[in-house]
Design a protein around this motif. Structure first.
Motif, PDB file in Angstrom:
ATOM      1  N   ALA A   1       3.656   5.670  -5.799  1.00 18.06           N
ATOM      2  CA  ALA A   1       3.629   5.650  -7.138  1.00 18.06           C
ATOM      3  C   ALA A   1       2.575   6.650  -7.420  1.00 18.06           C
ATOM      4  O   ALA A   1       2.665   7.277  -8.487  1.00 18.06           O
ATOM      5  CB  ALA A   1       2.968   4.298  -7.533  1.00 18.06           C
ATOM      6  N   ASP A   2       1.470   6.847  -6.599  1.00 19.11           N
ATOM      7  CA  ASP A   2       0.517   8.080  -7.097  1.00 19.11           C
ATOM      8  C   ASP A   2       1.034   9.401  -6.958  1.00 19.11           C
ATOM      9  O   ASP A   2       0.613  10.384  -7.788  1.00 19.11           O
ATOM     10  CB  ASP A   2      -0.715   8.091  -5.912  1.00 19.11           C
TER      11      ASP A   2
ATOM     12  N   HIS B   1       3.839   1.522  -1.222  1.00 15.98           N
ATOM     13  CA  HIS B   1       4.481   1.600  -2.635  1.00 15.98           C
ATOM     14  C   HIS B   1       3.273   2.251  -3.749  1.00 15.98           C
ATOM     15  O   HIS B   1       3.875   3.070  -4.225  1.00 15.98           O
ATOM     16  CB  HIS B   1       4.570   0.186  -3.000  1.00 15.98           C
ATOM     17  N   ASP B   2       2.118   1.801  -3.599  1.00 10.50           N
ATOM     18  CA  ASP B   2       1.134   2.623  -4.320  1.00 10.50           C
ATOM     19  C   ASP B   2       0.898   3.807  -4.075  1.00 10.50           C
ATOM     20  O   ASP B   2       0.712   4.692  -4.965  1.00 10.50           O
ATOM     21  CB  ASP B   2      -0.281   1.576  -4.262  1.00 10.50           C
ATOM     22  N   ARG B   3       1.007   4.322  -2.848  1.00  6.61           N
ATOM     23  CA  ARG B   3       0.714   5.712  -2.401  1.00  6.61           C
ATOM     24  C   ARG B   3       2.019   6.398  -2.908  1.00  6.61           C
ATOM     25  O   ARG B   3       1.680   7.562  -3.390  1.00  6.61           O
ATOM     26  CB  ARG B   3       0.629   5.621  -0.869  1.00  6.61           C
TER      27      ARG B   3
ATOM     28  N   ARG C   1       0.665  -1.295  -0.075  1.00  5.82           N
ATOM     29  CA  ARG C   1      -0.003  -0.285  -0.046  1.00  5.82           C
ATOM     30  C   ARG C   1       0.802   1.096  -0.071  1.00  5.82           C
ATOM     31  O   ARG C   1       0.424   2.307  -0.570  1.00  5.82           O
ATOM     32  CB  ARG C   1      -0.733  -0.014   1.244  1.00  5.82           C
TER      33      ARG C   1
END
Length: 328
Positions: free
Chosen positions: A221-222, A217-219, A215
């Motif tokens: 990436a955003d 990593h995704d944050r 999560r």
């Protein structure tokens, strides 16, 4: 850099010199125009003629006969690192004045023991990666749960014991004193920007740790940040096969700190201390649910509003600009 009361700045010194040398103005006329003495005009004109800069020269003497010998300076620094003594204690060993010892330590940035690592006695070496995502630090902070009505830190020992005994659904314990259990804050902080992602859970297993990393990593990436490396201690969750497999799938290189050396992961260790002061024990929470609900708001304040000394007293989010690929 000229002093505050200087009549001529470096730019005007150059203009004065050019009028005399290049345009052949009389020195007295230039002095009257710029309201300075004629020796001043002559001095800057001579420096311009010989190709010297128009800035102030250093006032440091060419020769210092009373300067402390380099061997004494070297021995002073060595004793400071090895014995961790102050100027008063080191002065008799070196045969010099305590003020001289203090000057040497200040020049070497060893005048405070906080500048010296307690474990090794060596100067603290600080580092910072050059762009967001180059390295992220991960760790877990363990804190005790709060009983309904408030814990002992604010309610006092006696009332805190009563609140703990009256709180329902407590974890089972073999002792007569009921336990409240613990909360585990999983945090991921970017080395360059100090932007942090935190979640609170009831365990510190590998499954929970890897889910938090995904999560985070995704944050990142955003925000246009690609996580390249992750640094952790040698906890069981970070040594598991699941952790390494997840990092491999995300394209993240796994890094580990040296055993019994938490200073390597010092950025997230320091963040957890700030977390404890600013959120966990900042005010009287009447329940554990109330404190957990406040975590997200505090992390938002930390990232986007709280000044950070490592970011030139700007919030960490101020460094997430012009990241690689952000405007491509």
């Amino acid at each position: 850099m000229s002093h505050a009361n200087a009549a001529l700045t470096p730019r005007h010194r150059l203009k004065v010199a050019q009028l005399v040398v290049d345009e052949s103005w009389p020195i007295s006329e230039v002095a009257a125009r710029f309201q300075v003495s004629w020796p001043t005009v002559k001095r800057w004109a001579e420096r311009y003629r010989t190709g010297q800069p128009m800035t102030d020269r250093s006032s440091r003497p060419h020769n210092s006969p009373n300067r402390t010998a380099p061997d004494v300076v070297k021995r002073c620094v060595s004793l400071r690192l090895r014995l961790r003594e102050g100027p008063v204690q080191l002065a008799p060993r070196l045969g010099i004045a305590p003020s001289t010892v203090h000057r040497i330590l200040t020049t070497a940035r060893l005048n405070r023991l906080s500048h010296v690592d307690r474990a090794t006695g060596q100067p603290v070496r600080r580092y910072e990666h050059d762009h967001p995502g180059s390295l992220v630090h991960v760790d877990v902070k363990k804190i005790g749960n709060i009983p309904n009505g408030g814990g002992w830190r604010f309610a006092g020992r006696q009332q805190g014991e009563k609140n703990r005994a009256a709180t329902p659904d407590k974890p089972k314990s073999k002792w007569h004193n009921p336990k409240m259990g613990h909360a585990f804050i999983h945090s991921v902080i970017d080395d360059y920007s100090r932007v942090v992602y935190s979640e609170i859970h009831d365990d510190e297993t590998a499954l929970t740790a890897t889910a938090v990393l995904i999560r985070a990593h995704d944050r990142f990436a955003d925000r246009g940040v690609t996580v390249e490396r992750v640094l952790s201690d040698n906890g069981s969750a970070y040594k598991s096969r699941l952790w390494h497999q997840t990092c491999a799938q995300l394209g993240i290189t796994v890094k580990k700190t040296r055993p019994y050396r938490p200073q390597t992961n010092g950025k997230i260790e320091r963040f957890h201390r700030t977390l404890a002061d600013g959120w966990a024990y900042a005010r009287c929470y009447t329940s554990e649910t109330e404190r957990r609900d406040a975590l997200e708001g505090w992390v938002h304040y930390y990232n986007q509003h709280r000044p950070h000394t490592a970011c030139d007293n700007q919030p960490p989010f101020s460094r997430l600009i012009n990241v690689p690929g952000q405007y491509s």
